[in-house]
Motif scaffolding. Structure first.
Motif, PDB file in Angstrom:
ATOM      1  N   LYS A 105      45.932  50.896  52.338  1.00 31.62           N
ATOM      2  CA  LYS A 105      44.770  51.783  52.360  1.00 31.62           C
ATOM      3  C   LYS A 105      45.268  53.216  52.539  1.00 31.62           C
ATOM      4  CE  LYS A 105      41.210  48.783  54.363  1.00 31.62           C
ATOM      5  NZ  LYS A 105      40.301  48.611  55.522  1.00 31.62           N
ATOM      6  N   PRO A 106      44.757  54.173  51.786  1.00 31.38           N
ATOM      7  CA  PRO A 106      43.773  53.995  50.710  1.00 31.38           C
ATOM      8  C   PRO A 106      44.425  53.356  49.486  1.00 31.38           C
ATOM      9  CG  PRO A 106      44.495  56.264  50.798  1.00 31.38           C
ATOM     10  CD  PRO A 106      45.124  55.594  51.981  1.00 31.38           C
ATOM     11  N   PHE A 107      43.681  52.505  48.801  1.00 31.98           N
ATOM     12  CA  PHE A 107      44.212  51.781  47.655  1.00 31.98           C
ATOM     13  C   PHE A 107      43.778  52.430  46.344  1.00 31.98           C
ATOM     14  CE2 PHE A 107      40.447  49.677  49.433  1.00 31.98           C
ATOM     15  CZ  PHE A 107      39.538  49.837  48.401  1.00 31.98           C
ATOM     16  N   SER A 108      44.496  52.082  45.285  1.00 30.93           N
ATOM     17  CA  SER A 108      44.127  52.526  43.949  1.00 30.93           C
ATOM     18  C   SER A 108      42.991  51.643  43.441  1.00 30.93           C
ATOM     19  CB  SER A 108      45.334  52.431  43.011  1.00 30.93           C
ATOM     20  OG  SER A 108      44.932  52.451  41.652  1.00 30.93           O
ATOM     21  N   ASN A 109      41.854  52.235  43.136  1.00 30.97           N
ATOM     22  CA  ASN A 109      40.715  51.445  42.654  1.00 30.97           C
ATOM     23  C   ASN A 109      41.063  50.641  41.409  1.00 30.97           C
ATOM     24  OD1 ASN A 109      39.246  52.568  44.714  1.00 30.97           O
ATOM     25  ND2 ASN A 109      37.982  53.874  43.414  1.00 30.97           N
ATOM     26  N   GLN A 110      41.756  51.266  40.471  1.00 33.85           N
ATOM     27  CA  GLN A 110      42.094  50.593  39.229  1.00 33.85           C
ATOM     28  C   GLN A 110      43.059  49.440  39.461  1.00 33.85           C
ATOM     29  OE1 GLN A 110      40.602  51.109  36.374  1.00 33.85           O
ATOM     30  NE2 GLN A 110      41.791  49.502  35.356  1.00 33.85           N
ATOM     31  N   GLU A 111      44.062  49.676  40.296  1.00 28.79           N
ATOM     32  CA  GLU A 111      45.051  48.640  40.588  1.00 28.79           C
ATOM     33  C   GLU A 111      44.406  47.453  41.288  1.00 28.79           C
ATOM     34  OE1 GLU A 111      48.575  48.654  43.720  1.00 28.79           O
ATOM     35  OE2 GLU A 111      49.117  49.842  41.959  1.00 28.79           O
ATOM     36  N   LEU A 112      43.535  47.733  42.233  1.00 29.32           N
ATOM     37  CA  LEU A 112      42.841  46.670  42.955  1.00 29.32           C
ATOM     38  C   LEU A 112      41.940  45.876  42.028  1.00 29.32           C
ATOM     39  CD1 LEU A 112      42.368  45.598  45.918  1.00 29.32           C
ATOM     40  CD2 LEU A 112      40.298  46.987  45.902  1.00 29.32           C
ATOM     41  N   LEU A 113      41.188  46.568  41.199  1.00 29.30           N
ATOM     42  CA  LEU A 113      40.264  45.893  40.295  1.00 29.30           C
ATOM     43  C   LEU A 113      41.017  45.023  39.294  1.00 29.30           C
ATOM     44  CD1 LEU A 113      37.359  45.482  39.395  1.00 29.30           C
ATOM     45  CD2 LEU A 113      37.569  47.521  37.963  1.00 29.30           C
ATOM     46  N   GLU A 114      42.115  45.521  38.762  1.00 29.40           N
ATOM     47  CA  GLU A 114      42.908  44.735  37.813  1.00 29.40           C
ATOM     48  C   GLU A 114      43.449  43.468  38.462  1.00 29.40           C
ATOM     49  OE1 GLU A 114      45.876  47.355  36.316  1.00 29.40           O
ATOM     50  OE2 GLU A 114      44.494  48.436  34.984  1.00 29.40           O
ATOM     51  N   ALA A 115      43.887  43.567  39.721  1.00 33.66           N
ATOM     52  CA  ALA A 115      44.410  42.400  40.419  1.00 33.66           C
ATOM     53  C   ALA A 115      43.313  41.366  40.656  1.00 33.66           C
ATOM     54  CB  ALA A 115      45.036  42.823  41.744  1.00 33.66           C
ATOM     55  N   VAL A 116      42.123  41.832  41.034  1.00 29.53           N
ATOM     56  CA  VAL A 116      40.992  40.936  41.264  1.00 29.53           C
ATOM     57  C   VAL A 116      40.598  40.233  39.968  1.00 29.53           C
ATOM     58  CG1 VAL A 116      38.522  40.868  41.790  1.00 29.53           C
ATOM     59  CG2 VAL A 116      40.090  42.163  43.259  1.00 29.53           C
ATOM     60  N   GLN A 117      40.494  40.986  38.889  1.00 32.28           N
ATOM     61  CA  GLN A 117      40.115  40.392  37.604  1.00 32.28           C
ATOM     62  C   GLN A 117      41.135  39.362  37.146  1.00 32.28           C
ATOM     63  OE1 GLN A 117      39.383  44.348  35.578  1.00 32.28           O
ATOM     64  NE2 GLN A 117      37.616  43.243  34.787  1.00 32.28           N
ATOM     65  N   ALA A 118      42.430  39.660  37.357  1.00 35.97           N
ATOM     66  CA  ALA A 118      43.480  38.724  36.956  1.00 35.97           C
ATOM     67  C   ALA A 118      43.387  37.437  37.765  1.00 35.97           C
ATOM     68  CB  ALA A 118      44.851  39.366  37.135  1.00 35.97           C
ATOM     69  N   ALA A 119      43.109  37.554  39.053  1.00 41.34           N
ATOM     70  CA  ALA A 119      43.006  36.376  39.907  1.00 41.34           C
ATOM     71  C   ALA A 119      41.823  35.507  39.499  1.00 41.34           C
ATOM     72  CB  ALA A 119      42.860  36.806  41.371  1.00 41.34           C
ATOM     73  N   ILE A 120      40.685  36.127  39.235  1.00 38.69           N
ATOM     74  CA  ILE A 120      39.498  35.375  38.857  1.00 38.69           C
ATOM     75  C   ILE A 120      39.654  34.775  37.462  1.00 38.69           C
ATOM     76  CG2 ILE A 120      37.041  35.602  38.301  1.00 38.69           C
ATOM     77  CD1 ILE A 120      36.786  37.525  40.639  1.00 38.69           C
ATOM     78  N   ALA A 121      40.263  35.538  36.545  1.00 42.76           N
ATOM     79  CA  ALA A 121      40.496  35.015  35.196  1.00 42.76           C
ATOM     80  C   ALA A 121      41.439  33.820  35.244  1.00 42.76           C
ATOM     81  CB  ALA A 121      41.074  36.111  34.306  1.00 42.76           C
ATOM     82  N   GLY A 122      42.435  33.872  36.113  1.00 39.87           N
ATOM     83  CA  GLY A 122      43.378  32.755  36.250  1.00 39.87           C
ATOM     84  C   GLY A 122      42.686  31.496  36.718  1.00 39.87           C
ATOM     85  N   GLN A 123      41.704  31.633  37.595  1.00 40.55           N
ATOM     86  CA  GLN A 123      40.935  30.469  38.038  1.00 40.55           C
ATOM     87  C   GLN A 123      40.109  29.884  36.908  1.00 40.55           C
ATOM     88  OE1 GLN A 123      38.620  31.783  41.445  1.00 40.55           O
ATOM     89  NE2 GLN A 123      39.983  30.624  42.780  1.00 40.55           N
ATOM     90  N   ALA A 124      39.534  30.753  36.088  1.00 44.17           N
ATOM     91  CA  ALA A 124      38.669  30.295  35.007  1.00 44.17           C
ATOM     92  C   ALA A 124      39.448  29.560  33.929  1.00 44.17           C
ATOM     93  CB  ALA A 124      37.933  31.482  34.398  1.00 44.17           C
ATOM     94  N   GLU A 125      40.711  29.945  33.728  1.00 39.05           N
ATOM     95  CA  GLU A 125      41.508  29.378  32.640  1.00 39.05           C
ATOM     96  C   GLU A 125      42.181  28.066  33.000  1.00 39.05           C
ATOM     97  OE1 GLU A 125      44.214  32.480  31.771  1.00 39.05           O
ATOM     98  OE2 GLU A 125      42.684  33.805  30.902  1.00 39.05           O
ATOM     99  N   ALA A 126      42.263  27.745  34.300  1.00 38.78           N
ATOM    100  CA  ALA A 126      42.984  26.546  34.717  1.00 38.78           C
ATOM    101  C   ALA A 126      42.062  25.619  35.490  1.00 38.78           C
ATOM    102  CB  ALA A 126      44.181  26.940  35.593  1.00 38.78           C
ATOM    103  N   PRO A 127      42.310  24.300  35.436  1.00 36.76           N
ATOM    104  CA  PRO A 127      41.529  23.366  36.246  1.00 36.76           C
ATOM    105  C   PRO A 127      41.699  23.708  37.727  1.00 36.76           C
ATOM    106  CG  PRO A 127      42.851  22.206  34.619  1.00 36.76           C
ATOM    107  CD  PRO A 127      43.322  23.636  34.628  1.00 36.76           C
ATOM    108  N   TRP A 128      40.691  23.383  38.523  1.00 41.92           N
ATOM    109  CA  TRP A 128      40.743  23.722  39.942  1.00 41.92           C
ATOM    110  C   TRP A 128      41.573  22.686  40.675  1.00 41.92           C
ATOM    111  CZ3 TRP A 128      39.099  21.693  44.682  1.00 41.92           C
ATOM    112  CH2 TRP A 128      39.070  22.614  45.737  1.00 41.92           C
ATOM    113  N   HIS A 129      42.678  23.121  41.254  1.00 41.77           N
ATOM    114  CA  HIS A 129      43.527  22.237  42.048  1.00 41.77           C
ATOM    115  C   HIS A 129      43.811  22.856  43.405  1.00 41.77           C
ATOM    116  CE1 HIS A 129      44.191  19.514  38.738  1.00 41.77           C
ATOM    117  NE2 HIS A 129      44.640  20.494  37.969  1.00 41.77           N
TER     118      HIS A 129
END
Length: 205
Positions: A105-129
Motif C-alpha cells: 500500500k499504496p498499490f497500483s490500481n491497474q496491477e491489482l485489477l489485472e491480478a484479480v482478473q487473472a485469478a478469477i479467469a483461472g478459476q473459470a477455465e479450470a474445474p474446481w479442485h
C-alpha cells in the motif's frame, strides 16, 4: 453473487474498500466488502468462489492467522494480501500460509485489477479442485524492495558486476554494494545464490 466473478475485500479502511469496489465494478465483477474477518464470516457463504483481497492488519483476527482461517474455511477463494508495513519475511509467510500474491500500500490500481482478473479467469477455465498449490515467488518478494534496490538486483541477476552496475547507474561501487546487501537481507537469500535464482525459487531459501 455470480459464479466465479466475486471479488471480496476485507479491510478496515473504508477508502481502500471503496477503491477496490470501484475497480471491480469497472470490469463487471460483483464486489463484497467487509471491515473484518468476523464480518466476513457472518456475511459470506463458505462455498463462495472468487478472489479475496485481505489486509494484513485488521481488528480481531489478522495477519497470518487470518490467512490460515480463510484458506481453511473458504476453499473457493484465491487469497491476495496487501499491507503498508510488511517486509520480505512477512511476504514469504503470507505466501506459505495460502496467499497467492502480495501488494504494497499504496498499490497500483491497474496491477491489482489485472491480478484479480487473472485469478478469477483461472478459476473459470479450470474445474474446481480447491486452492492451487502456492510457492513463494521471487517476483512478489522483489516488490518489497525500493526502486533502486530492485534495479540493482535485476542487473546483478542478469550477470553484471558491481562496478559495471555502478557505472551504468552513475553510482559509487560502494553504494551499489550497500544497496545490494540491503536487498539481499530483505529477500532473505544468500548473495551468492541470488544470481542464479529464477522466479519461484525463493521458498525454502
Amino acid at each position: 453473487m455470480s459464479g466465479t466473478g466475486v471479488l471480496v475485500v476485507v479491510d478496515d479502511n473504508e477508502a481502500v474498500r471503496a477503491t477496490v469496489a470501484m475497480l471491480g465494478g469497472s470490469v463487471g465483477l460483483d464486489v463484497v466488502e467487509f471491515a473484518s474477518v468476523r464480518q466476513m464470516d457472518e456475511g459470506l457463504p463458505r462455498d463462495v468462489r472468487g478472489c479475496l483481497l485481505l489486509d494484513m492488519r485488521l481488528p480481531g483476527l489478522s495477519g497470518i492467522p487470518a490467512i490460515h482461517h480463510v484458506a481453511s474455511n473458504y476453499p473457493g477463494l484465491v487469497i491476495m494480501v496487501f499491507s503498508g508495513h510488511a517486509d520480505a519475511r512477512t511476504v514469504v509467510r503470507a505466501l506459505r500460509a495460502g496467499a497467492v500474491d502480495f501488494f504494497d500500500k499504496p498499490f497500483s490500481n491497474q496491477e491489482l485489477l489485472e491480478a484479480v482478473q487473472a485469478a478469477i479467469a483461472g478459476q473459470a477455465e479450470a474445474p474446481w479442485h480447491g486452492r492451487p498449490a502456492v510457492t513463494a515467488d521471487l517476483s512478489v518478494l522483489m516488490r518489497t524492495l525500493t526502486r533502486k534496490q530492485r534495479t540493482i538486483v535485476e542487473m546483478y541477476r542478469a550477470g553484471l558486476g558491481e562496478r559495471t552496475i555502478a557505472a551504468k547507474l552513475d553510482l559509487h561501487p560502494r553504494s551499489v554494494q550497500r544497496h545490494l546487501q540491503n536487498a539481499v537481507e530483505r529477500l532473505g537469500v544468500p548473495e551468492e545464490t541470488l544470481r542464479g535464482m529464477q522466479d519461484g525459487d525463493a521458498e525454502g531459501q
